[in-house]
Design an enzyme around this catalytic site. Structure first.
Site: not given
Ligand SMILES: C[S@@+](CC[C@H](N)C(=O)[O-])C[C@H]1O[C@@H](n2cnc3c(N)ncnc32)[C@H](O)[C@@H]1O
Length: 474
Positions: A240, A118
């Site tokens: 977070c 993600a």
């Molecule tokens: C906490 S953020 C990630 C931040 C990123 N790792 C960074 O350090 O820049 C979580 C991300 O997961 C994505 N997301 C949400 N549900 C997901 C899924 N089922 N599979 C993959 N990504 C997902 C969201 O769109 C979001 O961009």
């Protein structure tokens, strides 16, 4: 955020899980203090030691990340418009968000093939690519199409060459690529309770039902992450947020599901001072008042032996649309690049599709055909008859290795270039052809020499109205 905007139920929940050495008063108090800004220096673009730190007076090192700096004074301009940000020398990243990649590198025995499940907007992906020194292969996945664009832009800005982007619900990885990766990061979607100092709206939609809902998603994703991991491989689960439902309980779900096959890797020795946030299980539960940061949770695990996920749902992609570049094509492109004194790297493979040439990381080749990729490696050039137009991403990733046809701009010229304007008055510019523009020795991008000016070739999305140059900083 004013105190009265913290929901009572939230405060009660926090009270119930705060470790005895921390008080609820110190938690509520720190939530009123705006977050100090931090940046991470991008080693991939080889900034000289301390070069970036010197730009910001009173920068303080982040104890768990050698490249991390807290800026104790907030600049009077948007950090994102600084030329050193625009050309990828640093990433604006919250200090505690630097922990998960550091934990992954700490526990992983190998980082040759890594999955970031993600990824957007890419702070941890670019950090992991830095820790891999652009070697091996890094699959960066993101579910949201709009966030995928930011991810790509950040990887390009930071000169990441070893990554491939995918656009899936990360729940598919366990079945699609079982027992495959040396290391997996699941920086899970979460309710963001740890971010409330940065984002006063973080608690707007806070409620227990959504926490329960999101923790079910996290449990599905952590199972998928574990299946995608090789035997002996290491994974990090991070959020977070602060609640046990989205942290310890999700980790417990992993332990309950896979039993003895999961080893918890304690993070008590990740850095000096980790003891203040380590839990009895060996996870890091970073409360914002401990290090004056955002709240974060980080847990690390190792997989003992291969697992057998249910593969009934796997949809295989169609034909892989790229093919190995033909020998003549490689030679012709190399000839063109000889003009820049650049040799194609041998840890990458040249692929072609419709007269466009790409460098793909060799380590990712075993995955081709198993999964649909949105983008792989670096786009080098497009061919028109026997001529080429080199790509901006290629300039950023490899421009520092060019020996010829690079032209150093002064601050005024570099500012014009970043504003998307043509640049005049460059000494020694040839009459025609592609050239690389640099500023303070760092790549800005390509331009085309036309008579006595450099025609701007900076992609539109990178153009800025008011770039901040070192000399115009204050
Ligand atoms: C906490 S953020 C990630 C931040 C990123 N790792 C960074 O350090 O820049 C979580 C991300 O997961 C994505 N997301 C949400 N549900 C997901 C899924 N089922 N599979 C993959 N990504 C997902 C969201 O769109 C979001 O961009």
């Amino acid at each position: 955020m004013p105190k009265n905007l913290l929901p009572q139920e939230f405060i009660q929940n926090i009270k119930a899980i705060l470790p005895p050495h921390l008080s609820i008063e110190s938690f509520v108090d720190i939530c009123q203090v705006p977050l100090r800004k931090s940046i991470r220096i991008n080693t991939l673009l080889q900034p000289a030691p301390n070069e970036i730190g010197k730009l910001f007076s009173a920068a303080e090192p982040v104890p768990w990340c050698e490249q991390g700096l807290w800026l104790n004074e907030t600049p009077d301009y948007q950090l994102g418009n600084h030329v050193c940000h625009l050309n990828g020398q640093f990433y604006i990243q919250e200090a505690s968000s630097m922990l998960p990649p550091m934990a992954l590198a700490h526990v992983a025995k190998s980082m040759n093939l890594v999955l970031d499940m993600a990824s957007a907007p890419g702070s941890k992906t670019t950090q992991i690519a830095g820790l891999m020194n652009n070697r091996g292969g890094l699959v960066a996945n993101e579910l949201s199409a709009s966030r995928l664009k930011f991810l790509h832009a950040n990887l390009q800005r930071c000169g990441v060459t070893n990554a491939a982007l995918t656009h899936f619900d990360a729940a598919i990885f366990g079945a699609a690529l079982p027992n495959t990766f040396d290391a997996v990061l699941l920086d899970a979607p979460c309710s963001g309770e740890g971010s409330l100092r940065k984002d006063p709206d973080a608690m707007k939609n806070w409620n227990m039902e959504s926490i329960e809902r999101i923790s079910e998603v996290q449990k599905t994703l952590i199972e998928s992450a574990f299946h995608a991991l090789k035997a002996g491989g290491a994974m990090v689960y991070s959020t977070c947020t602060l609640s046990a439902q989205e942290n310890q309980n999700v980790c417990q779900h992993l332990l309950d599901t896979f039993g003895d096959n999961v080893e918890v890797c304690s993070l008590h020795d990740l850095f000096d001072g980790a003891a203040q946030s380590v839990t009895a299980e060996g996870y890091l539960h970073v409360w914002p008042q401990i290090y004056d940061s955002e709240g974060f949770f980080v847990a690390a695990f190792r997989k003992q032996s291969a697992t057998a996920p249910d593969q009934s749902e796997v949809r295989r992609p169609g034909r892989f649309p790229y093919h190995f570049a033909k020998r003549d094509d490689i030679e012709q492109l190399q000839q063109y690049l000889d003009g820049f004194g650049f040799t194609l790297p041998n840890d990458m493979e040249l692929f072609e599709r419709n007269d466009t040439f790409w460098l793909f990381p060799k380590a990712l080749e075993p995955l081709f055909g198993k999964l649909k990729f949105q983008r792989i490696g670096i786009r080098v050039a497009e061919r028109f008859k026997r001529n080429y137009k080199l790509d901006h991403g290629f300039a950023i990733a490899y421009g520092h290795q060019f020996k010829h046809l690079t032209f150093e701009l002064n601050a005024e010229q570099a500012q014009e270039y970043l504003q998307g304007r043509d640049v005049r008055g460059i000494e020694g510019l040839p009459n025609k052809g592609e050239c690389l523009a640099t500023y303070e020795g760092k790549t800005l991008g390509f331009g085309k020499a036309v008579a006595n000016r450099l025609k701007n070739q900076l992609p539109r999305e990178i153009v800025r109205d008011q770039p901040v140059m070192n000399s115009t900083k204050k």
